[in-house]
Design an enzyme around this catalytic site. Structure first.
Site, PDB file in Angstrom:
ATOM      1  N   SER A   1       7.558  -2.098   4.721  1.00 41.95           N
ATOM      2  CA  SER A   1       6.652  -1.570   3.693  1.00 41.95           C
ATOM      3  C   SER A   1       5.228  -1.499   4.209  1.00 41.95           C
ATOM      4  O   SER A   1       4.703  -2.474   4.758  1.00 41.95           O
ATOM      5  CB  SER A   1       6.692  -2.453   2.449  1.00 41.95           C
ATOM      6  OG  SER A   1       7.888  -2.298   1.752  1.00 41.95           O
TER       7      SER A   1
ATOM      8  N   ASP B   1       0.647   3.023  -5.084  1.00 40.81           N
ATOM      9  CA  ASP B   1       1.143   1.933  -4.232  1.00 40.81           C
ATOM     10  C   ASP B   1       0.495   1.968  -2.847  1.00 40.81           C
ATOM     11  O   ASP B   1       1.178   1.919  -1.823  1.00 40.81           O
ATOM     12  CB  ASP B   1       2.660   1.978  -4.105  1.00 40.81           C
ATOM     13  CG  ASP B   1       3.246   0.637  -3.653  1.00 40.81           C
ATOM     14  OD1 ASP B   1       2.466  -0.326  -3.476  1.00 40.81           O
ATOM     15  OD2 ASP B   1       4.472   0.548  -3.463  1.00 40.81           O
TER      16      ASP B   1
ATOM     17  N   HIS C   1       1.931  -3.144  -2.930  1.00 39.54           N
ATOM     18  CA  HIS C   1       2.866  -4.228  -3.253  1.00 39.54           C
ATOM     19  C   HIS C   1       2.969  -5.251  -2.121  1.00 39.54           C
ATOM     20  O   HIS C   1       3.453  -6.360  -2.336  1.00 39.54           O
ATOM     21  CB  HIS C   1       4.236  -3.674  -3.633  1.00 39.54           C
ATOM     22  CG  HIS C   1       5.076  -3.174  -2.500  1.00 39.54           C
ATOM     23  ND1 HIS C   1       5.245  -1.837  -2.212  1.00 39.54           N
ATOM     24  CD2 HIS C   1       5.807  -3.835  -1.577  1.00 39.54           C
ATOM     25  CE1 HIS C   1       6.038  -1.702  -1.176  1.00 39.54           C
ATOM     26  NE2 HIS C   1       6.402  -2.903  -0.769  1.00 39.54           N
TER      27      HIS C   1
END
Length: 525
Positions: A249, A175, A145
């Site tokens: 992230s 992911d 992402h």
């Protein structure tokens, strides 16, 4: 900002420092005789402090391998932006998590966003994430992402060196994504550790770039294991209270050996998604095989069993008299995944699996309804596996050859060259054109939603070359007509010639964004 400085100045003594103090080399001088209670209190304080780890030396070793990932993409003004993985608003121009007028608000907008001209139908947007180098050749791991829909990706090391990055492969289900940078020297790297060996309560470090503040280190413990937060079919997260925020992230979660045991992916937060000490990381043991496949082929192939199943509840186990394997007294109820349907001609049917069978282990690893999808997906199609199952009051072992889910298609064709009918050369314009397939998306770092006709080559001295067109550009429109194949573009040119036009206007997307390019018709390069 003052409070941040104060917090960063807090020092935690290491075991070695306290040992030196106890030996008398660095201990503070006594101001007078101590009572028995004071001596006991001092000894207890020294023992407690000695048990707290110091992270400075470990951080010095790990920081060079953690990178800042900068992503730029073009979005349309009316394009709806989905929520982020933590449930927050996307990092668009109006989504600053800081209070209006705060010192960091201007930093957020200036650093993360390009302002766009009024009335322009699209804008260039930048966002930041984290990643880490796992191979000195420049292999970088991050979240999918972070780089999804990116037109350009760059990686910045802790020393400020910046490299353009190529997307090697990505997997939206887990992911994860793998990038490649080319450097003139071996780069610092960190190893993947064994996350299955990590225990609740173990110390961990999270390093990343929250809100673009590069090289940020936070410490905490593993709060829980095997968390399912309904993020996807393969949930198996490590939960930690190490502070994780926007921009973390894709960053690593380290154990105290300096091994990556998790990839920071999700947070539960309050207003604005601020960290409240509940973060989630993909376990390294789940990611290892995915990363290897992405490096090898750019996408992931997952095994398929061909069954529908449910988790076995305690009530179901009692009703079926299903006891734990090896429990000779029959006092411990079993756990597993009970088969509700066997799909026709699937691997399970071919192996003789039946409705009502309870799968309890895969290659010796315990199975539940929650873990079965992840464990099966950890193997590739055509791979041989062994299931332990419970059937009509007895345990038995069944060998399987996993299949490939018929609903899933490989995103990359076996032949990396597009078919001849998908390639067209326009000699009068000086362009060789092709379709946008998955190979092109990976090679030219195009988003999954990118549409148009891909420029495969621009011939020297041609009209296209004189207008600064280049390989990797995408032609979206001929005049007001959208085009998605070379044939459609050729048809639009033929129509323009029928109308006796002497030039054509192309809407072209390059690394900088969209622009109109006028080209003359009927000129031979």
């Amino acid at each position: 900002m003052v409070s941040c400085a104060l917090l960063s100045g807090v020092m935690v003594p290491s075991h070695r420092a306290w040992a030196q103090g106890e030996a008398g080399t660095e201990a503070p001088a006594a101001t007078g005789p101590m009572t028995t209670a004071q001596e006991a209190g001092a000894a207890r304080a020294a023992h407690e402090a000695a048990m707290m780890p110091g992270f400075a030396a470990l951080t010095d070793r790990l920081l060079p391998a953690v990178v800042n990932i900068s992503v730029s993409s073009v979005i349309h003004a009316d394009e709806h932006q989905p929520e982020g993985p933590d449930g927050s608003a996307p990092a668009g121009p109006q989504s600053s998590p800081f209070p209006p007028g705060s010192p960091l608000e201007k930093f957020f907008h200036d650093y993360l966003h390009h302002r766009h001209e009024d009335g322009k139908p699209e804008r260039q947007v930048q966002a930041l994430g984290s990643g880490f180098i796992i191979d000195p050749s420049g292999v970088v791991v991050t979240n999918n992402h972070v780089i999804e829909n990116a037109q350009q990706v760059s990686v910045t090391l802790s020393d400020g060196t910046e490299y353009p990055a190529r997307i090697v492969g990505r997997d939206s289900k887990e992911d994860l994504a793998v990038l490649q940078v080319t450097a003139d020297r071996p780069l610092p790297s960190v190893p993947l550790g064994r996350s299955d060996e990590a225990r609740i309560g173990d110390w961990v470090l999270a390093i990343g770039n929250p809100f673009g503040l590069s090289g940020t280190v936070t410490a905490g413990i593993i709060s829980s294991r095997k968390r399912n937060v309904d993020h996807g079919l393969y949930d198996d997260f490590i939960q930690t209270d190490a502070a994780i925020n926007h921009g973390n992230s894709g960053g690593p979660l380290f154990n105290l050996k300096g091994e990556v045991i998790g990839i920071n992916t999700l947070i539960y937060g309050g207003s604005g998604g601020d960290s409240i000490g509940i973060g989630f990381a993909i376990p390294a043991d789940d990611a290892r095989g995915i990363i290897a496949q992405l490096r090898q082929r750019g996408y992931v192939r997952r095994g398929w069993l061909g069954v529908r199943y449910q988790d076995v509840t305690r009530t179901m186990a009692e009703d079926l008299s299903f006891h734990k394997e090896g429990d000779s007294m029959g006092k411990m109820w079993g756990t597993g995944a009970i088969v509700a349907e066997v799909m026709k001609d699937g691997p399970a049917q071919k192996a003789g699996l039946q409705v009502g069978d309870i799968l309890t282990a895969l290659n010796g690893q315990p199975v539940t309804g929650q873990t079965l999808p992840r464990l099966v997906a950890g193997h590739e199609p055509e791979e041989h596996v062994r299931f332990t199952l419970w059937r009509r009051g007895a345990y038995q072992v069944v060998d399987f050859t996993l299949g490939k889910n018929p609903e899933e298609k490989d995103p990359l064709p076996s032949d990396t060259h597009p078919p001849e009918h998908a390639v067209k050369t326009l000699h009068d314009l000086g362009l060789k054109l092709g379709v946008i397939d998955q190979t092109a998306r990976t090679q030219y770092e195009l988003s999954d939603s990118q549409r148009g006709v891909l420029v495969l080559r621009v011939f020297d001295g041609s009209p296209a070359a004189s207008r600064m067109m280049a390989e990797g550009n995408v032609i979206l429109q001929v005049g007001e007509q959208e085009v998605n194949t070379p044939d459609a573009l050729q048809h639009a040119l033929d129509r323009a010639r029928e109308l006796k036009r002497t030039d054509i206007l192309l809407l072209v997307q390059d690394k900088e964004g969209l622009r109109w390019v006028p080209l003359p018709l009927g000129v031979t390069p």
